[in-house]
Write an enzyme that holds these catalytic residues in place. Structure first.
Site, mmCIF file in Angstrom:
data_model
loop_
_atom_site.group_PDB
_atom_site.id
_atom_site.type_symbol
_atom_site.label_atom_id
_atom_site.label_comp_id
_atom_site.label_asym_id
_atom_site.label_seq_id
_atom_site.Cartn_x
_atom_site.Cartn_y
_atom_site.Cartn_z
ATOM 1 N N ARG A 28 0.831 -1.217 0.000
ATOM 2 C CA ARG A 28 0.000 0.000 0.000
ATOM 3 C C ARG A 28 0.860 1.260 0.000
ATOM 4 O O ARG A 28 0.458 2.278 -0.548
ATOM 5 C CB ARG A 28 -0.927 -0.006 1.209
ATOM 6 C CG ARG A 28 -2.119 -0.905 0.987
ATOM 7 C CD ARG A 28 -3.080 -0.854 2.137
ATOM 8 N NE ARG A 28 -4.370 -1.379 1.736
ATOM 9 C CZ ARG A 28 -5.369 -1.623 2.568
ATOM 10 N NH1 ARG A 28 -5.228 -1.373 3.857
ATOM 11 N NH2 ARG A 28 -6.503 -2.092 2.119
ATOM 12 N N LYS A 39 -17.626 -15.611 4.130
ATOM 13 C CA LYS A 39 -19.039 -15.345 4.412
ATOM 14 C C LYS A 39 -19.813 -14.925 3.170
ATOM 15 O O LYS A 39 -19.499 -13.931 2.534
ATOM 16 C CB LYS A 39 -19.141 -14.252 5.477
ATOM 17 C CG LYS A 39 -18.760 -14.753 6.862
ATOM 18 C CD LYS A 39 -18.608 -13.619 7.861
ATOM 19 C CE LYS A 39 -19.970 -13.024 8.205
ATOM 20 N NZ LYS A 39 -19.811 -11.843 9.103
ATOM 21 N N GLY A 82 -8.381 -8.605 0.826
ATOM 22 C CA GLY A 82 -7.138 -8.790 1.569
ATOM 23 C C GLY A 82 -6.590 -10.204 1.461
ATOM 24 O O GLY A 82 -5.415 -10.413 1.152
ATOM 25 N N GLY A 84 -12.903 -3.980 0.860
ATOM 26 C CA GLY A 84 -14.275 -3.523 1.066
ATOM 27 C C GLY A 84 -14.679 -2.483 0.032
ATOM 28 O O GLY A 84 -15.791 -2.518 -0.507
#
Ligand code: ADP
Ligand code: MG
Length: 503
Positions: free
Chosen positions: A36, A197, A353, A376
């Protein structure tokens, strides 16, 4: 892109507040993955070489509004200093006299990194006075923190309502790559979704079903789809309360003529741990005491075959418990196939990630077209939602379509510029009032006014060369800054995407 970028701004000699995403993993006071930080370097170098005073600001971890020594940005400053071969001092706090002093001493081309913004609860609360203080540090705001663009915080949204706000080069690239997926994907276009999920991914699957030709599902979240097909999955991770959603999605895929590929065989394990007993079973009737942990060989072959001719792919979520090497085969097989597709010209975009970690682990990151720095944020974007940190950036004035044919074009252009300036002024004005009213912020009325005044000329000036900008491909930002400095070149060469490498 419909947002102005730093290439549209006149930054020479200006104080530029750059929101970056330096939320990197640390261990023993050192940065363990600097991707990053590297990703922000093209923007930082561009600004430095254009003679700006570069004020960098980021969050790190979740200190929840309190100072936490283990979440200080010092290790990040050190890594940045190494990468840029220039000193990047870090302030002791994002606010306060020491910081103001350091800001005053800055000269064009210098860089300063503010301490972790989330040491102040006001950052995540998008507190107007906190945003006004941050804004008082600078003349121009640049958002290069794509990974935080889905959050409306003081340093992403609050400040952008006060200062003229531009996209950084990383932000520009992320938006260009992800927009391309939604707007003009070369076909066949496939989405591969995995991970833990299903509830995290339902919205993105829903939206992508209106875009893709092929949907490949794996990982823990595919288990809920197996349940939806009436299959027994033993003790596997699943969300039974999402079975109806899964059924609805399968029906929608059929209606939209999207081919769905689910696992046909799976690796099942006694426990989800290293060294446990495991075997391959058909994904039909998994006995009650076993967990699905990876794709079987037949599933891998089926997926690799289905993906063999794709021209565009988005991948989020590993296809098994890849952290355990025995259960990483499905994820690795698909990653190898995608690297190969990318080498043959397909556009391969990966977000998330853990997905990125699995690709990096295999040394395949450099082969992909684009590795998103925002998990996200990339999912929310692909859900079709507006990201608050992006919406608030200055819009690129629309070029009148008739420009080429009508001689009256220059007039129209002037109007557009005026309109943009008026819009900028209109947006900024109320905020200015708030700011002056916010007596709490270290109010330096004179200094506080300056950036707001600067707004108009900057915003008005920016659209002056839109035609030239529009003609250029969006994703070629780094060439200019890297041309002069060897250090810059080294870093640019180390950046991770094909297009950047080519530029
Ligand atoms: P990303 O970070 O790429 O968005 P997620 O966070 O959604 O991905 O999911 C990653 C996690 O999903 C990993 O920790 C991986 O172990 C887990 N996972 C993948 N497949 C399974 C499975 N079959 N059972 C349990 N966990 C799984
Ligand atoms: Mg994850």
């Amino acid at each position: 892109m419909d947002k102005l970028t730093i290439r549209d701004a006149d930054v020479a000699g200006k104080r530029v507040f750059v929101r970056v995403d330096f939320n990197v993993p640390l261990a023993d006071g050192r940065v363990t993955d600097d991707s990053r930080i590297r990703a922000a370097i093209p923007t930082i170098l561009y600004l430095v070489q254009a003679g700006a005073k570069v004020i960098l600001a980021s969050h790190l971890g979740r200190p929840n509004g309190k100072v936490s020594d283990s979440l200080r940005l010092r290790p990040v400053g050190q890594r940045l200093t190494e990468l840029l071969r220039r000193n990047v001092p870090v302030t002791g706090d994002a606010l306060g006299l020491g910081t103001e002093d350091a800001l005053k001493r800055m000269r064009p081309g210098e860089i300063l990194l503010l301490e972790n913004l989330r040491f102040h609860a006001e950052e995540e609360a998008n507190d107007p006075a906190f945003a006004a203080t941050l804004a008082s540090y600078a003349d121009i705001f640049v958002n290069d923190a794509f990974g935080t663009a889905h959050r409306a915080h003081a340093s992403t949204v609050g400040i952008a309502k006060i200062l003229p706000a531009y996209a950084g080069l990383l932000m520009e690239r992320e938006l260009a790559m992800l927009s391309k997926l939604l707007e003009a994907p070369e076909r066949p276009f496939a989405a591969i979704l995995g991970g833990a999920k299903v509830s995290d991914k339902l919205k993105v699957i829903d939206h992508l079903l209106t875009k893709v030709d092929l949907l490949v599902l794996g990982g823990g979240m595919a288990n809920t789809f197996l349940l939806a097909q009436g299959k027994a999955i033993g003790k596997s991770l699943a969300e039974p309360d999402r079975v109806q959603d899964a059924q609805r999605i399968l029906a929608k895929a059929e209606r939209n003529k999207v081919r769905v590929v689910l696992p046909v065989d799976v690796i099942v394990a006694k426990e989800v741990t290293r060294g446990t007993e495991y075997k391959t079973l058909q994904a039909e009737k998994i006995p009650a005491s076993w967990h699905i942990v990876d794709l079987g060989k037949a599933s891998q072959d089926l997926m690799v075959d289905a993906l063999s001719d794709v021209k565009t792919v988005f991948w989020n979520g590993p296809l098994g418990v890849f952290e355990i090497p025995s259960f990483a085969h499905g994820t690795n097989a698909v990653a190898r196939l995608l690297a190969d597709r990318a080498e043959h010209g397909a556009t391969v975009v990966i977000g998330g990630g853990d997905s990125v970690a699995s690709i990096t682990q295999q040394g395949l990151a450099d082969k992909m077209t684009h590795i998103s720095t925002g998990g996200g944020a990339s999912l929310e974007f692909l859900e079709g939602r507006d990201l608050p940190g992006v919406s608030v950036l200055l819009d690129r004035p629309k070029e009148p379509k008739a420009r080429a044919s009508k001689p009256a074009a220059p007039k129209a252009k002037t109007t557009t510029v005026k309109a943009a300036a008026a819009k900028a002024a209109a947006t900024k004005a109320p905020v200015k009032a708030t700011k002056t009213a916010a007596a709490k912020a270290p109010a330096k009325p004179a200094a506080a006014k300056t950036p707001v005044k600067a707004t108009k000329p900057a915003a008005a000036k920016a659209p002056a060369k839109p035609a030239a900008k529009a003609a250029k491909p969006i994703a070629k930002p780094t060439a200019k800054p890297s041309a002069t400095k060897p250090a810059a070149k080294a870093v640019a060469a180390g950046s991770r995407t094909k297009t950047e490498k080519r530029s």
